[in-house]
Design a protein around this motif. Sequence first.
Motif, PDB file in Angstrom:
ATOM      1  N   LYS A 146       0.827  -1.210   0.000  1.00 22.25           N
ATOM      2  CA  LYS A 146       0.000   0.000   0.000  1.00 22.25           C
ATOM      3  C   LYS A 146       0.865   1.265   0.000  1.00 22.25           C
ATOM      4  CE  LYS A 146      -3.921   2.068   2.359  1.00 22.25           C
ATOM      5  NZ  LYS A 146      -4.880   1.962   3.439  1.00 22.25           N
ATOM      6  N   LYS A 174       4.411   0.133  -3.479  1.00 20.49           N
ATOM      7  CA  LYS A 174       4.195  -1.066  -4.300  1.00 20.49           C
ATOM      8  C   LYS A 174       5.452  -1.504  -5.055  1.00 20.49           C
ATOM      9  CE  LYS A 174       0.308  -1.005  -6.622  1.00 20.49           C
ATOM     10  NZ  LYS A 174      -0.709  -0.844  -7.669  1.00 20.49           N
ATOM     11  N   SER A 194      -3.808  -5.994  -6.166  1.00 24.04           N
ATOM     12  CA  SER A 194      -3.098  -4.710  -6.115  1.00 24.04           C
ATOM     13  C   SER A 194      -2.004  -4.601  -7.167  1.00 24.04           C
ATOM     14  CB  SER A 194      -2.462  -4.506  -4.735  1.00 24.04           C
ATOM     15  OG  SER A 194      -3.439  -4.380  -3.751  1.00 24.04           O
TER      16      SER A 194
END
Length: 174
Positions: free
Chosen positions: A60, A63, A95
């Motif tokens: 978060k 990355k 993600s």
Amino acid sequence: MTNFESRLTGGHPNSLGNTVEVVDQVLANPIEFDALFNCYFSADEVVRLRTSNAMKRVCKANKALLLPYIDRFIDEIAKIDQASTQWTLAQLFLSLEKEMSPNQVTKAKEIMKYNLANHSDWIVLNQSINTLSKWSKKDADLKEWIKSHLIRLAKDERKSISKRAGKMLEMLFG
């Protein structure tokens, strides 16, 4: 050299322990990411759980630190038989999707399809449902594959699973 493993051990298994401090240290000194990653290979399942939590936090915040490790997540970490590792992979793959190669995405889908078909942990199932359903919006073969699993899981006695599966059925199939 930092011994993250000793800092991630001990205390209540459901607590974060020193996870946040370890993440802060890695973010301040990214060269230490490899030492954190290698905590996945600890014999202590609490260390592996906290390592997974740390990976989500690092992802978060920065990355780019995980990008050189995508193949290792797919080839090595996916083989760890621990629910927290598997549910974290589903979150990380979602993600990291835009940064993954088509081959890496294909392998990630296979890992999560296996988990959705074979795992019993409610968080693994929920996170796999979430990621695979989102990917199904642009993958007709995956959409076809997931339908029967969503129908099955929509009948699960665990409300969080049945509600999520029902929601994704509605989203994908109306």
